[in-house]
Design a protein around this motif. Structure first.
Motif, PDB file in Angstrom:
ATOM      1  N   LYS A  45       0.866  -1.179   0.000  1.00  0.00           N
ATOM      2  CA  LYS A  45       0.000   0.000   0.000  1.00  0.00           C
ATOM      3  C   LYS A  45       0.905   1.232   0.000  1.00  0.00           C
ATOM      4  O   LYS A  45       1.709   1.415   0.913  1.00  0.00           O
ATOM      5  CB  LYS A  45      -0.909  -0.006   1.226  1.00  0.00           C
ATOM      6  CG  LYS A  45      -1.858  -1.189   1.230  1.00  0.00           C
ATOM      7  CD  LYS A  45      -2.740  -1.184   2.449  1.00  0.00           C
ATOM      8  CE  LYS A  45      -3.693  -2.365   2.418  1.00  0.00           C
ATOM      9  NZ  LYS A  45      -4.642  -2.343   3.523  1.00  0.00           N
ATOM     10  N   ARG A  66       2.757   1.865  -9.270  1.00  0.00           N
ATOM     11  CA  ARG A  66       2.073   0.570  -9.158  1.00  0.00           C
ATOM     12  C   ARG A  66       2.824  -0.502  -9.955  1.00  0.00           C
ATOM     13  O   ARG A  66       3.072  -1.603  -9.469  1.00  0.00           O
ATOM     14  CB  ARG A  66       0.638   0.683  -9.652  1.00  0.00           C
ATOM     15  CG  ARG A  66      -0.077  -0.638  -9.613  1.00  0.00           C
ATOM     16  CD  ARG A  66      -1.473  -0.553 -10.153  1.00  0.00           C
ATOM     17  NE  ARG A  66      -2.001  -1.913 -10.285  1.00  0.00           N
ATOM     18  CZ  ARG A  66      -3.051  -2.228 -11.007  1.00  0.00           C
ATOM     19  NH1 ARG A  66      -3.715  -1.304 -11.645  1.00  0.00           N
ATOM     20  NH2 ARG A  66      -3.438  -3.468 -11.087  1.00  0.00           N
ATOM     21  N   GLU A  79      -1.450  -1.235  -4.124  1.00  0.00           N
ATOM     22  CA  GLU A  79      -2.585  -0.320  -4.035  1.00  0.00           C
ATOM     23  C   GLU A  79      -2.036   1.082  -3.841  1.00  0.00           C
ATOM     24  O   GLU A  79      -1.322   1.341  -2.868  1.00  0.00           O
ATOM     25  CB  GLU A  79      -3.496  -0.704  -2.875  1.00  0.00           C
ATOM     26  CG  GLU A  79      -4.134  -2.068  -3.038  1.00  0.00           C
ATOM     27  CD  GLU A  79      -4.937  -2.504  -1.821  1.00  0.00           C
ATOM     28  OE1 GLU A  79      -4.998  -1.742  -0.817  1.00  0.00           O
ATOM     29  OE2 GLU A  79      -5.493  -3.603  -1.869  1.00  0.00           O
ATOM     30  N   THR A  81      -2.572   5.129  -3.360  1.00  0.00           N
ATOM     31  CA  THR A  81      -3.468   6.197  -2.925  1.00  0.00           C
ATOM     32  C   THR A  81      -2.773   7.519  -3.208  1.00  0.00           C
ATOM     33  O   THR A  81      -1.645   7.733  -2.767  1.00  0.00           O
ATOM     34  CB  THR A  81      -3.770   6.085  -1.415  1.00  0.00           C
ATOM     35  OG1 THR A  81      -4.348   4.802  -1.154  1.00  0.00           O
ATOM     36  CG2 THR A  81      -4.730   7.182  -0.966  1.00  0.00           C
ATOM     37  N   GLU A  83      -2.890  11.502  -2.609  1.00  0.00           N
ATOM     38  CA  GLU A  83      -3.465  12.478  -1.684  1.00  0.00           C
ATOM     39  C   GLU A  83      -2.960  13.871  -2.048  1.00  0.00           C
ATOM     40  O   GLU A  83      -1.892  14.021  -2.616  1.00  0.00           O
ATOM     41  CB  GLU A  83      -3.093  12.145  -0.241  1.00  0.00           C
ATOM     42  CG  GLU A  83      -3.725  10.860   0.246  1.00  0.00           C
ATOM     43  CD  GLU A  83      -3.431  10.562   1.704  1.00  0.00           C
ATOM     44  OE1 GLU A  83      -2.596  11.254   2.314  1.00  0.00           O
ATOM     45  OE2 GLU A  83      -4.033   9.610   2.230  1.00  0.00           O
ATOM     46  N   ASP A  89      -9.071  11.289  -5.677  1.00  0.00           N
ATOM     47  CA  ASP A  89      -9.946  10.118  -5.633  1.00  0.00           C
ATOM     48  C   ASP A  89     -10.077   9.461  -7.003  1.00  0.00           C
ATOM     49  O   ASP A  89     -10.005   8.235  -7.128  1.00  0.00           O
ATOM     50  CB  ASP A  89     -11.333  10.492  -5.104  1.00  0.00           C
ATOM     51  CG  ASP A  89     -11.309  10.876  -3.634  1.00  0.00           C
ATOM     52  OD1 ASP A  89     -10.331  10.525  -2.937  1.00  0.00           O
ATOM     53  OD2 ASP A  89     -12.262  11.543  -3.188  1.00  0.00           O
ATOM     54  N   ALA A  90     -10.250  10.262  -8.046  1.00  0.00           N
ATOM     55  CA  ALA A  90     -10.395   9.731  -9.401  1.00  0.00           C
ATOM     56  C   ALA A  90      -9.116   9.038  -9.868  1.00  0.00           C
ATOM     57  O   ALA A  90      -9.166   7.968 -10.471  1.00  0.00           O
ATOM     58  CB  ALA A  90     -10.785  10.846 -10.371  1.00  0.00           C
ATOM     59  N   SER A  92      -6.728   7.730  -7.914  1.00  0.00           N
ATOM     60  CA  SER A  92      -6.541   6.513  -7.121  1.00  0.00           C
ATOM     61  C   SER A  92      -7.445   5.394  -7.641  1.00  0.00           C
ATOM     62  O   SER A  92      -7.008   4.248  -7.774  1.00  0.00           O
ATOM     63  CB  SER A  92      -6.836   6.787  -5.643  1.00  0.00           C
ATOM     64  OG  SER A  92      -5.909   7.702  -5.118  1.00  0.00           O
ATOM     65  N   GLU A  93      -8.685   5.727  -7.945  1.00  0.00           N
ATOM     66  CA  GLU A  93      -9.621   4.728  -8.445  1.00  0.00           C
ATOM     67  C   GLU A  93      -9.167   4.174  -9.801  1.00  0.00           C
ATOM     68  O   GLU A  93      -9.165   2.963 -10.018  1.00  0.00           O
ATOM     69  CB  GLU A  93     -11.016   5.348  -8.592  1.00  0.00           C
ATOM     70  CG  GLU A  93     -12.070   4.348  -9.035  1.00  0.00           C
ATOM     71  CD  GLU A  93     -13.454   4.970  -9.134  1.00  0.00           C
ATOM     72  OE1 GLU A  93     -14.233   4.479  -9.967  1.00  0.00           O
ATOM     73  OE2 GLU A  93     -13.748   5.926  -8.391  1.00  0.00           O
ATOM     74  N   MET A  94      -8.731   5.059 -10.695  1.00  0.00           N
ATOM     75  CA  MET A  94      -8.295   4.649 -12.022  1.00  0.00           C
ATOM     76  C   MET A  94      -7.055   3.731 -11.946  1.00  0.00           C
ATOM     77  O   MET A  94      -6.993   2.698 -12.595  1.00  0.00           O
ATOM     78  CB  MET A  94      -7.979   5.868 -12.879  1.00  0.00           C
ATOM     79  CG  MET A  94      -7.435   5.532 -14.250  1.00  0.00           C
ATOM     80  SD  MET A  94      -6.805   6.971 -15.116  1.00  0.00           S
ATOM     81  CE  MET A  94      -5.350   7.344 -14.155  1.00  0.00           C
ATOM     82  N   ASN A  96      -5.998   1.870  -9.551  1.00  0.00           N
ATOM     83  CA  ASN A  96      -6.198   0.603  -8.837  1.00  0.00           C
ATOM     84  C   ASN A  96      -7.207  -0.336  -9.482  1.00  0.00           C
ATOM     85  O   ASN A  96      -7.544  -1.352  -8.898  1.00  0.00           O
ATOM     86  CB  ASN A  96      -6.579   0.894  -7.383  1.00  0.00           C
ATOM     87  CG  ASN A  96      -5.424   1.498  -6.626  1.00  0.00           C
ATOM     88  OD1 ASN A  96      -4.345   0.934  -6.564  1.00  0.00           O
ATOM     89  ND2 ASN A  96      -5.631   2.673  -6.065  1.00  0.00           N
ATOM     90  N   LYS A  97      -7.671  -0.018 -10.673  1.00  0.00           N
ATOM     91  CA  LYS A  97      -8.619  -0.907 -11.354  1.00  0.00           C
ATOM     92  C   LYS A  97      -7.964  -2.198 -11.743  1.00  0.00           C
ATOM     93  O   LYS A  97      -6.834  -2.279 -12.050  1.00  0.00           O
ATOM     94  CB  LYS A  97      -9.174  -0.236 -12.613  1.00  0.00           C
ATOM     95  CG  LYS A  97     -10.298   0.703 -12.285  1.00  0.00           C
ATOM     96  CD  LYS A  97     -10.942   1.173 -13.549  1.00  0.00           C
ATOM     97  CE  LYS A  97     -12.153   2.027 -13.210  1.00  0.00           C
ATOM     98  NZ  LYS A  97     -12.836   2.497 -14.367  1.00  0.00           N
TER      99      LYS A  97
END
Length: 97
Positions: A45, A66, A79, A81, A83, A89-90, A92-94, A96-97
Motif C-alpha cells: 500500500k 504501481r 494499491e 493512494t 493524496e 480520488d479519481a 486513485s480509483e483509475m 487501482n482498477k
C-alpha cells in the motif's frame, strides 16, 4: 519478511521519476507512505502526494509506481493512494482498477 519487502518496494519506487523534474519520486519526497498489508503480505500500500495539487503527471507517476512495485518479488498487488491532488480520488480509483 515485511520489512525486507518494504525496502524492496522503496528501492523499486526509486526508478519512478517525476517527468518534469527527472528526479525519483522517493528522492523528491512524493512517496508519503509504504506499507505491507498485515493480513496479506503480497499487497503493498503506497501513498503518493504530488507537490502540486494540479500536477498533470500525478496519474502517470501513480501508475508507474504501481507497475514497479508489482514487479518486486513477493508483491502480487500494489494499491496506490494519491493524496493532496484536486483529482486524488479519481486518480486513485483509475490506477487501482
Amino acid at each position: 519478511m515485511s520489512e525486507e519487502l518494504l525496502e524492496k518496494v522503496k528501492e523499486a519506487l526509486k526508478k519512478v521519476a517525476d517527468p518534469h523534474m527527472g528526479i525519483s519520486i522517493v528522492e523528491m519526497g512524493l512517496v508519503e507512505n509504504i506499507e505491507i498489508d498485515e493480513k496479506d503480505e503480497t499487497i503493498a500500500k503506497i501513498t503518493i502526494r504530488p507537490t502540486n495539487p494540479g500536477c498533470m503527471s500525478a496519474a502517470r507517476m501513480a501508475m508507474d509506481a504501481r507497475n514497479v512495485a508489482e514487479q518486486v518479488e513477493g508483491i502480487d498487488r500494489a494499491e496506490i493512494t494519491v493524496e493532496g491532488h484536486m483529482m486524488a480520488d479519481a486518480i486513485s480509483e483509475m490506477v487501482n482498477k
